[in-house]
Write an enzyme that holds these catalytic residues in place. Structure first.
Site, PDB file in Angstrom:
ATOM      1  N   ARG A  92      62.639  52.084  48.884  1.00  0.00           N
ATOM      2  CA  ARG A  92      63.053  53.012  47.566  1.00  0.00           C
ATOM      3  C   ARG A  92      64.630  53.048  47.475  1.00  0.00           C
ATOM      4  NH1 ARG A  92      58.507  55.743  44.865  1.00  0.00           N
ATOM      5  NH2 ARG A  92      57.476  53.851  44.331  1.00  0.00           N
TER       6      ARG A  92
ATOM      7  N   SER B  14      56.351  51.916  40.533  1.00  0.00           N
ATOM      8  CA  SER B  14      56.644  52.633  39.932  1.00  0.00           C
ATOM      9  C   SER B  14      56.523  52.201  38.026  1.00  0.00           C
ATOM     10  CB  SER B  14      58.641  52.726  39.663  1.00  0.00           C
ATOM     11  OG  SER B  14      58.644  53.270  40.787  1.00  0.00           O
TER      12      SER B  14
ATOM     13  N   TYR C 188      59.016  59.775  49.732  1.00  0.00           N
ATOM     14  CA  TYR C 188      57.402  59.839  49.290  1.00  0.00           C
ATOM     15  C   TYR C 188      57.073  61.200  50.120  1.00  0.00           C
ATOM     16  CZ  TYR C 188      56.789  55.195  47.777  1.00  0.00           C
ATOM     17  OH  TYR C 188      57.002  54.102  47.174  1.00  0.00           O
TER      18      TYR C 188
ATOM     19  N   GLN D 294      64.627  48.983  42.437  1.00  0.00           N
ATOM     20  CA  GLN D 294      63.938  49.669  41.512  1.00  0.00           C
ATOM     21  C   GLN D 294      63.345  48.700  40.167  1.00  0.00           C
ATOM     22  OE1 GLN D 294      66.796  52.529  40.296  1.00  0.00           O
ATOM     23  NE2 GLN D 294      65.258  54.244  40.641  1.00  0.00           N
TER      24      GLN D 294
ATOM     25  N   ASP E 180      59.890  47.272  41.439  1.00  0.00           N
ATOM     26  CA  ASP E 180      59.207  48.119  41.960  1.00  0.00           C
ATOM     27  C   ASP E 180      57.765  48.270  40.985  1.00  0.00           C
ATOM     28  OD1 ASP E 180      57.804  50.355  42.687  1.00  0.00           O
ATOM     29  OD2 ASP E 180      59.613  51.487  42.625  1.00  0.00           O
TER      30      ASP E 180
HETATM   31  P1  NAD Z   1      53.110  58.917  45.101  1.00  0.00           P
HETATM   32  O1  NAD Z   1      52.565  58.168  44.081  1.00  0.00           O
HETATM   33  O2  NAD Z   1      53.165  58.572  46.477  1.00  0.00           O
HETATM   34  O3  NAD Z   1      52.809  60.302  44.977  1.00  0.00           O
HETATM   35  C1  NAD Z   1      52.737  61.186  43.671  1.00  0.00           C
HETATM   36  C2  NAD Z   1      53.237  62.242  43.973  1.00  0.00           C
HETATM   37  O4  NAD Z   1      52.277  63.375  44.843  1.00  0.00           O
HETATM   38  C3  NAD Z   1      54.543  62.503  44.785  1.00  0.00           C
HETATM   39  O5  NAD Z   1      55.413  63.192  43.858  1.00  0.00           O
HETATM   40  C4  NAD Z   1      54.334  63.306  45.821  1.00  0.00           C
HETATM   41  O6  NAD Z   1      55.299  64.418  46.509  1.00  0.00           O
HETATM   42  C5  NAD Z   1      53.034  64.285  45.498  1.00  0.00           C
HETATM   43  N1  NAD Z   1      52.271  64.890  46.311  1.00  0.00           N
HETATM   44  C6  NAD Z   1      51.777  64.598  47.579  1.00  0.00           C
HETATM   45  N2  NAD Z   1      51.099  65.423  48.378  1.00  0.00           N
HETATM   46  C7  NAD Z   1      51.171  66.491  47.585  1.00  0.00           C
HETATM   47  C8  NAD Z   1      50.264  67.802  47.780  1.00  0.00           C
HETATM   48  N3  NAD Z   1      49.676  68.321  48.391  1.00  0.00           N
HETATM   49  N4  NAD Z   1      50.593  68.695  46.581  1.00  0.00           N
HETATM   50  C9  NAD Z   1      51.314  68.340  45.416  1.00  0.00           C
HETATM   51  N5  NAD Z   1      51.910  67.125  45.234  1.00  0.00           N
HETATM   52  C10 NAD Z   1      51.795  66.060  46.328  1.00  0.00           C
HETATM   53  O7  NAD Z   1      54.827  58.843  44.517  1.00  0.00           O
HETATM   54  P2  NAD Z   1      55.655  58.126  43.644  1.00  0.00           P
HETATM   55  O8  NAD Z   1      55.410  58.622  42.180  1.00  0.00           O
HETATM   56  O9  NAD Z   1      55.472  56.759  43.824  1.00  0.00           O
HETATM   57  O10 NAD Z   1      57.093  58.586  44.044  1.00  0.00           O
HETATM   58  C11 NAD Z   1      57.704  59.474  45.081  1.00  0.00           C
HETATM   59  C12 NAD Z   1      59.021  59.554  44.850  1.00  0.00           C
HETATM   60  O11 NAD Z   1      59.700  58.372  44.998  1.00  0.00           O
HETATM   61  C13 NAD Z   1      59.569  60.384  43.396  1.00  0.00           C
HETATM   62  O12 NAD Z   1      60.716  61.242  43.978  1.00  0.00           O
HETATM   63  C14 NAD Z   1      60.226  59.323  42.914  1.00  0.00           C
HETATM   64  O13 NAD Z   1      61.309  59.421  42.093  1.00  0.00           O
HETATM   65  C15 NAD Z   1      60.860  58.398  44.013  1.00  0.00           C
HETATM   66  N6  NAD Z   1      61.071  56.919  43.756  1.00  0.00           N
HETATM   67  C16 NAD Z   1      62.117  56.314  44.007  1.00  0.00           C
HETATM   68  C17 NAD Z   1      62.390  54.940  43.754  1.00  0.00           C
HETATM   69  C18 NAD Z   1      63.660  54.233  44.079  1.00  0.00           C
HETATM   70  O14 NAD Z   1      64.626  55.088  44.580  1.00  0.00           O
HETATM   71  N7  NAD Z   1      63.635  52.936  43.836  1.00  0.00           N
HETATM   72  C19 NAD Z   1      61.475  54.427  43.104  1.00  0.00           C
HETATM   73  C20 NAD Z   1      60.364  55.030  42.661  1.00  0.00           C
HETATM   74  C21 NAD Z   1      60.131  56.307  42.814  1.00  0.00           C
END
Ligand code: NAD
Length: 362
Positions: free
Chosen positions: A119, A130, A226, A124, A127
């Protein structure tokens, strides 16, 4: 460098790993590209469009015989037979990967697993998690809207005034934020929830309310951004904090996920029984078991008048744009492994190392 594009064979998989626009860019960069006939057809990219982009059409054998073979889903054993030793396969490895890094290593083939994404800002553009989660969140909101027996927006008409629907989005990562944005555009009153502290600001920035800030777990994030699995006591605190809002919602879109683990259970059967008849749950986490206790992956079930939808592979239901985004991710990765026109894997590069390692970068 010779790049091959294979046609997907998994049931209901309509995406393609490289679209003609990306093929044209690779050819401009000096690659030759062989595309299996019909590879893009289900996503509405014709063989003629690939030929116009400069590709050669072939069968699975000739496309699989490239230096770098691209596919959305992991390769079958039959497909792997065409891949030569020393070649690189770019695909989503999947959980029960037959084409695991170990199996492939035995054949002298390297797998760049697309879902192992560091991440970082640099990663990005490569990815696929995403880009495909964006599609899933958008489509989940639309499925919710069309499955409800009511409007999402407030309406004032000669036939009376209608109140807006209350939508609750659980999990505010990439898919959840897209579901929030889409259901807000459609006029619902939207609330979001996540356990990661950083998510509250993201939800508020979209104009939605944030539910139960007291249930946020300060230690819920990993270094990679995550969520971690919550301790039982924390999980009970979350359920107590969100249960009231769940039962009052007309539409619940749940997207909560923990990398490599079953989806956290956030909607219990007791909560469903207390929801209003006619309410809808779209459980985007169905693929990893579901956020709702009653979700049946790939099915729509009804309980106490509540419709619970457990869609699988949502990105494939919007194959054109899902493929376009996926393809741009793949193309950027292909550009990264081309050095002076030749395939070269630089294991000092964290993006390459994470994808090759056989372990998850998450
Ligand atoms: P994911 O698909 O793994 O999970 C989806 C969401 O579920 C997450 O936000 C997680 O916090 C939430 N979750 C887990 N357990 C939970 C619970 N018990 N109750 C409520 N919510 C819960 O996550 P994702 O969408 O792939 O992304 C997670 C993070 O990574 C985000 O902040 C995103 O912005 C970040 N991200 C960063 C990059 C990068 O820097 N390149 C790229 C993509 C995403």
């Amino acid at each position: 460098m010779h790049v091959g594009v294979l046609k997907e064979i998994a049931p209901r998989e309509r995406r393609v790993a490289l679209v003609p626009d990306s093929v044209a860019r690779l050819i401009k960069a000096g690659d030759t590209v062989t595309v299996e006939r019909g590879a893009g057809a289900a996503a509405w990219f014709s063989d003629e469009a690939y030929v116009a982009a400069g590709a050669t059409l072939g069968d699975a054998r000739s496309a699989g015989a490239a230096d770098l073979v691209c596919k959305v889903q992991r390769l079958s054993d039959g497909e792997l037979d065409a891949v030569h030793s020393g070649a690189v396969v770019v695909a989503v490895a999947g959980r029960e990967a037959a084409a695991s890094p170990e199996t492939l290593a035995g054949r002298g083939i390297t797998l760049l697993a697309l879902e192992r994404v560091p991440r970082s800002t640099r990663a990005q553009s490569m990815d696929v998690l995403s880009s495909q989660a964006t599609v899933a969140g958008y489509k989940a909101a639309l499925i919710g809207a069309t499955s409800l027996a009511r409007f999402l927006p407030m309406l004032t008409t000669a036939a009376g005034s209608l109140t807006p629907a209350k939508a609750l989005v659980l999990g505010a990562g990439v898919a959840g934020l897209q579901a929030i944005a889409t259901s807000r555009r459609l006029g619902a009153v939207v609330t979001g929830f996540d356990v990661r502290p950083a998510a509250a600001e993201d939800v508020l920035s979209l104009g939605a309310k944030f539910l139960a800030p007291e249930a946020i777990a300060q230690d819920a994030s990993t270094a990679g951004g995550y969520a971690k699995e919550l301790a039982e006591e924390q999980q009970q605190r979350v359920l107590a904090a969100i249960g009231g809002a769940i039962v009052q919602s007309d539409l619940v879109i749940s997207t909560a996920a923990i990398p490599g683990k079953p989806a956290p259970r956030l909607i219990t059967a007791v909560m469903v029984a207390q929801m209003k008849p006619g309410s809808v749950i779209v459980d985007v986490a169905a693929e990893t078991g579901g956020n709702c206790e009653l979700t049946r992956p790939g099915e729509t079930v009804e309980s106490h008048g509540v419709t619970i939808i457990g869609p699988l592979n949502l990105p494939s239901t919007m194959p054109m744009h899902a493929s376009q985004m996926f393809s741009r991710n793949v193309q950027t990765l292909v550009d990264l492994v081309r050095k002076d026109g030749k395939l070269m894997l630089d294991m000092n590069d964290d993006i390459i190392a994470a994808r090759c390692s056989g372990g998850s970068a998450r």
